[in-house]
Write a protein that holds these residues in place. Sequence first.
Motif, PDB file in Angstrom:
ATOM      1  N   PHE A   1       0.847  -1.188   0.000  1.00  0.00           N
ATOM      2  CA  PHE A   1       0.000   0.000   0.000  1.00  0.00           C
ATOM      3  C   PHE A   1       0.883   1.239   0.000  1.00  0.00           C
ATOM      4  CE2 PHE A   1       0.667  -1.482   4.297  1.00  0.00           C
ATOM      5  CZ  PHE A   1       1.043  -0.352   4.997  1.00  0.00           C
ATOM      6  N   ARG A   2       0.274   2.374  -0.350  1.00  0.00           N
ATOM      7  CA  ARG A   2       0.996   3.650  -0.395  1.00  0.00           C
ATOM      8  C   ARG A   2       0.534   4.567   0.721  1.00  0.00           C
ATOM      9  NH1 ARG A   2      -0.111   6.994  -3.948  1.00  0.00           N
ATOM     10  NH2 ARG A   2      -1.839   5.971  -4.925  1.00  0.00           N
ATOM     11  N   VAL A   3       1.500   5.291   1.290  1.00  0.00           N
ATOM     12  CA  VAL A   3       1.242   6.349   2.259  1.00  0.00           C
ATOM     13  C   VAL A   3       2.229   7.459   1.927  1.00  0.00           C
ATOM     14  CG1 VAL A   3       1.356   7.039   4.688  1.00  0.00           C
ATOM     15  CG2 VAL A   3       0.471   4.781   4.089  1.00  0.00           C
TER      16      VAL A   3
ATOM     17  N   GLU B   1       5.973   3.403  -0.472  1.00  0.00           N
ATOM     18  CA  GLU B   1       5.339   2.095  -0.473  1.00  0.00           C
ATOM     19  C   GLU B   1       5.699   1.323   0.793  1.00  0.00           C
ATOM     20  OE1 GLU B   1       4.426  -0.146  -4.322  1.00  0.00           O
ATOM     21  OE2 GLU B   1       6.372   0.810  -4.664  1.00  0.00           O
TER      22      GLU B   1
ATOM     23  N   ASP C   1      -4.742   7.305  11.216  1.00  0.00           N
ATOM     24  CA  ASP C   1      -4.111   7.868  10.021  1.00  0.00           C
ATOM     25  C   ASP C   1      -2.650   7.435  10.060  1.00  0.00           C
ATOM     26  OD1 ASP C   1      -2.963   9.375   8.007  1.00  0.00           O
ATOM     27  OD2 ASP C   1      -3.581  11.315   8.824  1.00  0.00           O
ATOM     28  N   LEU C   2      -2.284   6.459   9.232  1.00  0.00           N
ATOM     29  CA  LEU C   2      -0.922   5.925   9.277  1.00  0.00           C
ATOM     30  C   LEU C   2       0.110   6.994   8.953  1.00  0.00           C
ATOM     31  CD1 LEU C   2       0.835   3.503   9.852  1.00  0.00           C
ATOM     32  CD2 LEU C   2       0.589   2.829   7.448  1.00  0.00           C
ATOM     33  N   ALA C   3      -0.199   7.883   8.034  1.00  0.00           N
ATOM     34  CA  ALA C   3       0.745   8.949   7.689  1.00  0.00           C
ATOM     35  C   ALA C   3       1.065   9.791   8.924  1.00  0.00           C
ATOM     36  CB  ALA C   3       0.186   9.824   6.573  1.00  0.00           C
TER      37      ALA C   3
ATOM     38  N   THR D   1      -3.139  13.023   6.746  1.00  0.00           N
ATOM     39  CA  THR D   1      -3.935  12.804   5.544  1.00  0.00           C
ATOM     40  C   THR D   1      -5.251  13.569   5.635  1.00  0.00           C
ATOM     41  OG1 THR D   1      -3.032  10.576   5.396  1.00  0.00           O
ATOM     42  CG2 THR D   1      -5.023  11.010   4.127  1.00  0.00           C
TER      43      THR D   1
ATOM     44  N   HIS E   1      -9.174   7.322  -0.732  1.00  0.00           N
ATOM     45  CA  HIS E   1      -8.388   6.627   0.285  1.00  0.00           C
ATOM     46  C   HIS E   1      -9.023   5.298   0.661  1.00  0.00           C
ATOM     47  CE1 HIS E   1      -6.798  10.715   0.643  1.00  0.00           C
ATOM     48  NE2 HIS E   1      -5.689  10.095   1.009  1.00  0.00           N
TER      49      HIS E   1
ATOM     50  N   VAL F   1      -4.895   4.519   4.587  1.00  0.00           N
ATOM     51  CA  VAL F   1      -3.773   4.558   3.654  1.00  0.00           C
ATOM     52  C   VAL F   1      -4.233   5.260   2.380  1.00  0.00           C
ATOM     53  CG1 VAL F   1      -2.723   2.462   4.609  1.00  0.00           C
ATOM     54  CG2 VAL F   1      -4.269   2.276   2.654  1.00  0.00           C
ATOM     55  N   ASP F   2      -3.266   5.711   1.579  1.00  0.00           N
ATOM     56  CA  ASP F   2      -3.617   6.388   0.325  1.00  0.00           C
ATOM     57  C   ASP F   2      -4.244   5.421  -0.674  1.00  0.00           C
ATOM     58  OD1 ASP F   2      -2.558   8.633   1.496  1.00  0.00           O
ATOM     59  OD2 ASP F   2      -0.738   8.668   0.278  1.00  0.00           O
TER      60      ASP F   2
ATOM     61  N   VAL G   1      -4.259   0.823  -1.723  1.00  0.00           N
ATOM     62  CA  VAL G   1      -3.722  -0.534  -1.628  1.00  0.00           C
ATOM     63  C   VAL G   1      -3.407  -0.953  -3.049  1.00  0.00           C
ATOM     64  CG1 VAL G   1      -4.229  -2.911  -0.968  1.00  0.00           C
ATOM     65  CG2 VAL G   1      -5.061  -1.013   0.445  1.00  0.00           C
TER      66      VAL G   1
END
Length: 153
Positions: A18-20, A24, A66-68, A76, A82, A98-99, A101
């Motif tokens: 996934f992207r944040v 990656e 919010d993982l970021a 985020t 998202h 996450v942004d 998957v």
Amino acid sequence: MNVQTNTESKTMRELIAFRVSEQEFCVDVTKVREIRGWTPATPVPHAPNAMLGVINLRGLVLPIIDLAARIGFRPTVPSSRHAIMVVEIGQQVIGVLVDAVSEIFSVAEDKIQATPDVASDLAKKLVHGVIPAEGRMISVVSLDEIPTMSVAA
């Protein structure tokens, strides 16, 4: 899962990428219960900044992180683009914003390289390894550290 290649045995891991914040990451696919689109969360008073609130997931009150923000990136601003990964961490189930998957993939355990020594202690707690793959780097995240991590303001 073990896969035989000729006469030698390699331990394979199945991961979900996934992207944040343009980076990656990946986690063990067995920790992910489901992936769902963004659902607005109900704020919780006096919650940490990384906690966006809670949602009702089929009768379960699910905290959304919010993982970021949790790992020290810019918070985020959630939108319909998202995703929320519903993950199991020990006995706890949480939603991780996450942004996007991107894929599920398998990798041999010996292809996961150690987190570089130049990384901060916080980064080493979160990132258990790095996978060089097709011109990109994917960081292997330890979900166990997500709820307990503290981020300097």
